[in-house]
Motif scaffolding. Structure first.
Motif, mmCIF file in Angstrom:
data_model
loop_
_atom_site.group_PDB
_atom_site.id
_atom_site.type_symbol
_atom_site.label_atom_id
_atom_site.label_comp_id
_atom_site.label_asym_id
_atom_site.label_seq_id
_atom_site.Cartn_x
_atom_site.Cartn_y
_atom_site.Cartn_z
ATOM 1 N N THR A 33 0.824 -1.216 0.000
ATOM 2 C CA THR A 33 0.000 0.000 0.000
ATOM 3 C C THR A 33 0.860 1.269 0.000
ATOM 4 O O THR A 33 0.492 2.264 -0.621
ATOM 5 C CB THR A 33 -0.922 0.007 1.237
ATOM 6 O OG1 THR A 33 -0.140 -0.211 2.417
ATOM 7 C CG2 THR A 33 -1.974 -1.083 1.128
ATOM 8 N N GLN A 34 1.998 1.234 0.698
ATOM 9 C CA GLN A 34 2.859 2.407 0.721
ATOM 10 C C GLN A 34 3.374 2.735 -0.677
ATOM 11 O O GLN A 34 3.440 3.904 -1.076
ATOM 12 C CB GLN A 34 4.038 2.165 1.674
ATOM 13 C CG GLN A 34 4.965 3.357 1.835
ATOM 14 C CD GLN A 34 4.260 4.565 2.435
ATOM 15 O OE1 GLN A 34 3.495 4.418 3.384
ATOM 16 N NE2 GLN A 34 4.493 5.737 1.877
ATOM 17 N N GLU A 35 3.718 1.698 -1.440
ATOM 18 C CA GLU A 35 4.193 1.919 -2.800
ATOM 19 C C GLU A 35 3.066 2.421 -3.692
ATOM 20 O O GLU A 35 3.295 3.244 -4.589
ATOM 21 C CB GLU A 35 4.778 0.625 -3.349
ATOM 22 C CG GLU A 35 6.017 0.144 -2.591
ATOM 23 C CD GLU A 35 6.500 -1.197 -3.112
ATOM 24 O OE1 GLU A 35 5.829 -1.761 -4.011
ATOM 25 O OE2 GLU A 35 7.533 -1.691 -2.623
ATOM 26 N N VAL A 36 1.847 1.930 -3.450
ATOM 27 C CA VAL A 36 0.697 2.406 -4.222
ATOM 28 C C VAL A 36 0.479 3.895 -3.961
ATOM 29 O O VAL A 36 0.247 4.682 -4.894
ATOM 30 C CB VAL A 36 -0.563 1.591 -3.873
ATOM 31 C CG1 VAL A 36 -1.793 2.194 -4.555
ATOM 32 C CG2 VAL A 36 -0.397 0.145 -4.289
ATOM 33 N N GLN A 65 2.664 6.129 -2.989
ATOM 34 C CA GLN A 65 3.729 6.892 -3.633
ATOM 35 C C GLN A 65 3.493 7.020 -5.135
ATOM 36 O O GLN A 65 3.704 8.079 -5.729
ATOM 37 C CB GLN A 65 5.076 6.220 -3.360
ATOM 38 C CG GLN A 65 5.513 6.294 -1.902
ATOM 39 C CD GLN A 65 6.800 5.545 -1.645
ATOM 40 O OE1 GLN A 65 7.336 4.897 -2.537
ATOM 41 N NE2 GLN A 65 7.296 5.624 -0.412
ATOM 42 N N GLY A 66 3.043 5.933 -5.752
ATOM 43 C CA GLY A 66 2.756 5.985 -7.179
ATOM 44 C C GLY A 66 1.612 6.922 -7.508
ATOM 45 O O GLY A 66 1.639 7.623 -8.527
ATOM 46 N N LEU A 67 0.588 6.965 -6.640
ATOM 47 C CA LEU A 67 -0.539 7.867 -6.874
ATOM 48 C C LEU A 67 -0.107 9.329 -6.776
ATOM 49 O O LEU A 67 -0.558 10.168 -7.560
ATOM 50 C CB LEU A 67 -1.651 7.576 -5.862
ATOM 51 C CG LEU A 67 -2.405 6.255 -6.041
ATOM 52 C CD1 LEU A 67 -3.362 6.027 -4.881
ATOM 53 C CD2 LEU A 67 -3.176 6.240 -7.364
ATOM 54 N N VAL A 68 0.772 9.630 -5.801
ATOM 55 C CA VAL A 68 1.262 11.003 -5.666
ATOM 56 C C VAL A 68 2.053 11.405 -6.899
ATOM 57 O O VAL A 68 1.930 12.534 -7.407
ATOM 58 C CB VAL A 68 2.110 11.135 -4.386
ATOM 59 C CG1 VAL A 68 2.782 12.498 -4.334
ATOM 60 C CG2 VAL A 68 1.254 10.927 -3.148
ATOM 61 N N GLU A 69 2.875 10.504 -7.415
ATOM 62 C CA GLU A 69 3.649 10.816 -8.621
ATOM 63 C C GLU A 69 2.739 10.995 -9.828
ATOM 64 O O GLU A 69 3.011 11.821 -10.708
ATOM 65 C CB GLU A 69 4.654 9.695 -8.887
ATOM 66 C CG GLU A 69 5.741 9.589 -7.824
ATOM 67 C CD GLU A 69 6.639 8.389 -8.050
ATOM 68 O OE1 GLU A 69 6.376 7.638 -9.029
ATOM 69 O OE2 GLU A 69 7.580 8.186 -7.260
#
Length: 711
Positions: free
Chosen positions: A645-648, A650-654
């Motif tokens: 979820t943390q990687e998800v 981060q990807g959404l913010v990018e």
């Protein structure tokens, strides 16, 4: 006739002595007890008065005071040195701190002092074992050392004899060492006697010096110059100030030998000194605040320069900050944006300087203000500085509704969206219409933000640039008590104000309430409760103080009642500006009078920024496309079967920083849960499944197709 047997050196009693009939000369035990009452009480009273007179006379005698003073120095110094020695040679210090931590219920401190005590005992045991081993091995070590030294000296002597050809030189090094030992013994014999004789006197002098430094003598016995107070409020000065507050519980603690625990020793902090002291049983910070004027006097300060408070996480601790003498009387530095620079509504503007000398910024985004104080205390200076900072951001629109005939805002009028002045019903109604417009605007902005991705989205500068409807607004209601106390419009205005304030945080609307009458009747309590930044200039009483800063602030020592009208102009007590429970600030003063005009150049510069910026202030309003969270998550997952979820996040913010910046795990779960694609645990970590997200997208497409066919 004169009684020749009456004592000549006894003063006559202060009350008439009843006549006692003469009795025959008989033993005392034969005299009836009934006749002994009044004379015995009278004689006892005479003796007590005489004793008091003797004590008073003795205390005023310089010789007697000197004897008591120096004797107390020695006794007190001996007690202090004995306690220091005991603490240094035992674990008493750690046991004492452990008891204090247990009494305070501080588990972290308990574990820390237990560990320190255990480490000290282990080190002490190690030293003792090493000393015991040294004693056992000392004879062998001494013998080996002497033998080695003798052999070395003989070798040196042999070399000398070989060189000189005289065999007697073999003993020359030994003779030199023997002579050296003889001289050392002679010198030791000469010095040892006087040193041994002077040792008691040196010890006595050390005890006297320690007691003198700590003022262990009674106050009446101290010399006149010892009562001179130090300007620096160190630990000794603070304890002396507390001893003379006149609090019975605190006096009792000192008499019983209370030893203070300094949570934080006195250190330099900004333009003052900071200390934290754990108070004894029965003494509260509120009691200290009740004697704040006396405490300030004892520390050679004004009441506004002394701030005793209680930290939220440290009950029973006196947090004391003492400003430098006269730190409120010097000039305030010029406003940083006086000649150049721009601002950003979303970052705040320079507003004031704290007593510590730090720059205090005025937050605009997600903030609102309540500014109050008596007339002439400096309210307008702070509000003008805040508005000048706001208009230096070309995105911001500023309005002011002044329910009085006030010219303070006139220089800002060229850059203001609206300026209404007057205390007639017409101007009051205009302020009410402004609140109605703000209510509608808050609702419209909320819908726009909801279309962006839910309640977690907040207004950003990028969003404000994309749509003129989301431009930040700063609205001032000066003399707002006139609005809230109006017979016809007051109730509706109070209701509208609360509604707007509760919803305006996320949508870029900042309200500033200014009043000279901050009471429960003039300012609705819900308005005060929902205010994030509160500013109190000089006020008349604790009711006005708590009406501005919040209930109970005066009793907690956060009060502006000690500010002197006409003298502390521009100085205010604030809440909500920093991480501290309160802050004493001095607002920047941007001058506009007959001698200087600093406001107009700033307004002209703001107008140039406003007209020169590439911003469509009056152009067509754009619309926002709703954000598809499922599609964004699917794009972030890509070909990954599962992703943490943390990687998800981060990807959404990018992918879309305006929408997803600030999202948490709860936001992600709330967005995916309605579709059955919420995160789940896999191997102990929260992950998002690509299969679940794709199934949710397909299911949604199928529902859309069914809805289309039904139509």
């Amino acid at each position: 006739m004169t009684d020749l047997h009456a004592p000549a050196n006894v003063d006559a009693p202060s009350t008439p002595v009843p006549d006692v009939p003469e009795q025959p000369s008989t033993p005392a035990e034969s005299v009836p007890a009934a006749n002994d009452g009044p004379p015995k009480r009278t004689r006892r009273r005479v003796r007590i008065d005489h004793l008091r007179r003797v004590v008073v006379e003795a205390r005023t005698d310089a010789g007697y005071r000197a004897i008591v003073r120096h004797g107390s120095y020695v006794i007190g110094g001996a007690r202090i040195l004995a306690r220091r020695t005991w603490d240094a040679r035992t674990a008493a210090r750690y046991e004492r701190m452990l008891r204090i931590a247990e009494a305070a219920g501080n588990d972290d401190a308990i574990r820390e002092w237990e560990a320190r005590g255990h480490a000290y005992r282990a080190a002490r045991h190690k030293r003792r074992m090493e000393l015991l081993s040294l004693v056992l091995n000392a004879p062998k070590a001494i013998a080996a050392g002497l033998a080695s030294t003798a052999v070395l000296l003989l070798l040196i002597g042999g070399a000398l004899a070989y060189s000189s050809g005289d065999v007697r030189d073999v003993l020359t090094p030994l003779d030199a060492v023997v002579d050296l030992v003889r001289w050392v013994a002679f010198l030791a014999g000469v010095v040892w006697g006087p040193l041994l004789a002077s040792l008691p006197w040196l010890t006595l002098a050390a005890m006297w010096a320690t007691g003198r430094a700590r003022h262990t003598a009674p106050t009446w016995a101290l010399p006149a110059d010892a009562a001179q107070r130090d300007v620096v409020p160190d630990e000794g000065a603070i304890l002396t100030a507390l001893q003379h507050l006149g609090l019975p519980a605190l006096n009792k603690a000192f008499k019983e030998g209370w030893q203070p625990r300094w949570v934080a020793p006195t250190t330099r902090l900004g333009n003052g000194w900071h200390s934290q002291l754990q108070l004894p049983l029965g003494v509260t910070v509120e009691m200290i605040n009740g004697k704040k004027t006396v405490l300030a006097h004892n520390l050679l300060r004004k009441p506004i320069e002394v701030w005793p408070t209680e930290p939220k996480q440290q009950p029973g601790v006196l947090d004391l900050w003492v400003a430098d003498q006269g730190s409120l009387s010097g000039p305030v530095p010029p406003w940083p944006l006086l000649t150049e620079g721009t601002t950003d509504y979303f970052k705040g503007v320079p507003l004031a300087v704290s007593q510590r000398g730090d720059q205090v910024a005025g937050k605009l985004m997600a903030a609102n203000y309540m500014v109050g104080g008596i007339m002439g205390s400096g309210k307008s200076s702070l509000v003008i500085a805040l508005l000048l900072g706001a208009i230096l951001d070309p995105l911001v629109d500023v309005e002011a509704y002044v329910m009085a005939y006030n010219v303070d805002y006139d220089p800002l009028k060229p850059r203001m969206r609206a300026l209404v002045k007057g205390d007639d019903d017409e101007q009051i109604e205009a302020a009410l219409h402004a609140l109605r417009d703000l209510r509608d605007d808050v609702t419209a902005r909320g819908k726009l933000l909801e279309a962006l991705g839910g309640d977690s989205v907040r207004l950003t500068r990028e969003l404000a640039l994309r749509d003129p409807r989301m431009r930040p607004r700063v609205v001032v209601f000066d003399e707002c008590h006139e609005l809230f106390m109006h017979k016809k419009y007051g109730a509706e205005a109070a209701e509208l104000a609360v509604k707007v304030m509760k919803k305006a945080r996320k949508v870029g609307i900042t309200l500033i309430w200014v009043t000279v009458s901050p009471t429960a009747d003039s300012i609705p309590r819900d308005v005060t409760r929902n205010t994030s930044h509160r500013v109190a200039f000089a006020v008349g009483d604790h009711v006005a103080n708590d009406g501005l800063l919040g209930s109970g602030k005066h009793r907690a020592g956060i009060t502006a009642t000690t500010l002197i009208p006409g003298e502390d102009v521009g100085t205010a007590v604030t809440v909500g500006f920093t991480k501290n429970p309160f802050e004493v600030v001095r607002s920047h003063y941007v001058r506009k009078d007959e001698t200087a005009d600093q406001v107009t150049p700033v307004v002209e510069r703001a107008l140039q920024l406003y007209t020169g910026a590439d911003i469509d202030h009056d152009g067509p309003q754009s619309t926002f496309e709703p954000v598809d969270h499922l599609a964004d998550v699917a794009a972030v997952l890509g070909d990954e079967t599962r992703m943490r979820t943390q990687e998800v996040l981060q990807g959404l913010v990018e992918r879309n920083p305006d929408t997803y910046r600030g999202w948490t795990f709860a936001d992600l779960k709330r967005a995916l849960e309605p579709y059955g694609a919420q995160p789940y645990k896999s191997n102990g970590v929260q992950v998002v499944s690509r299969v679940r997200v794709q199934d949710a997208i397909l299911e949604r497409l199928a529902e859309d197709v069914d809805d289309t066919e039904d139509e």
